[in-house]
Design an enzyme around this catalytic site. Sequence first.
Site, PDB file in Angstrom:
ATOM      1  CB  ALA A 251      81.130   4.639 112.842  1.00 40.02           C
ATOM      2  CB  ALA A 252      79.465   5.416 107.158  1.00 41.12           C
ATOM      3  N   GLY A 253      82.514   4.762 107.362  1.00 42.01           N
ATOM      4  CA  GLY A 253      83.755   4.286 106.762  1.00 42.01           C
ATOM      5  C   GLY A 253      84.382   3.163 107.559  1.00 42.01           C
ATOM      6  CG  ASP A 254      85.744   3.872 111.476  1.00 41.19           C
ATOM      7  OD1 ASP A 254      86.745   4.035 110.765  1.00 41.19           O
ATOM      8  OD2 ASP A 254      85.431   4.644 112.407  1.00 41.19           O
TER       9      ASP A 254
END
Length: 305
Positions: A251-254
């Site tokens: 979820a880093a990109g999110d």
Amino acid sequence: MQAKVVIVGSLNMDLVTRAPRLPRAGETLAGQSFVTVPGGKGANQAVAAARLGASVAMIGCVGDDAYGEQLRSALLTEGIDCQAVTTIAGESTGVALIVVDDNSQNAIVIVAGGNGHVSASVVDGFDVLLQQAEVIICQLEVPESTVGHVLKRGHELGKTVILNPAPATGPLPEQWYGWVDYLIPNESEATALTGLPVDSPASAESAAKTLLASGVGKVVVTLGEQGALFASQERVEHFPAPRVKPVDTTAAGDTFVGGFAAALADGKSEAEAIRFGQIAAALSVTRSGAQPSIPTFAEVQGYQP
């Protein structure tokens, strides 16, 4: 309260196990732990935008099962408008099967479930939310035809349209590019979209210029620990990443996309929005899980390098 950020996308329950390394084909590994965590790129980005200061509405579909109720409850807890989270009778809720290794890398298998029912007609039933939005975000975990429909509608309404092309397996439909204000791929997604290898700021610039030539407004290529590369017709700028010790990159990109959108909706400049999203993403990788790892606005504001 009108929604400044509207996300059209996926809601998944993440079934997460940790293992020493990712398994090879045909191999059985002993896992170290197992948890169920609310996720899905759409829902993750909605939670990120909400925690990071935006008024948020979510458009998506879940199944009529316990996971669906848990996902809706998780969004409501964040103050997200869920009137457009539709329950599909006789369908399962989407799930993501995630393995995280000791180096904090992950491998993911997604089963669409309710996400496959996010149709243009479902979206049209909540067009008022798109009309109220300042920023509209899409990903690629719902049907492609629906994504194209939303991008076109957002462009027609004059909204800021963000596409996070994840998971990308190849080039996007040509007509999409002209409807997108900000295209935000990571390295592998930029490679899939352009056919060019992307593993550095320099190679990201080459890919970004190819995407700009396709008609997209602006491109932000996220490069993990190598930062982010912003490109428009007028300029190119590399933004170094904040330095942290990673625990789980899920979820880093999110988190970056949600933070970037929230900052834009708040009137911040592109550079400010990118830095804000980077700090939020950096803090997220220091914690385990998808939505549980996403920081708050106060945490980002209080970040000290």
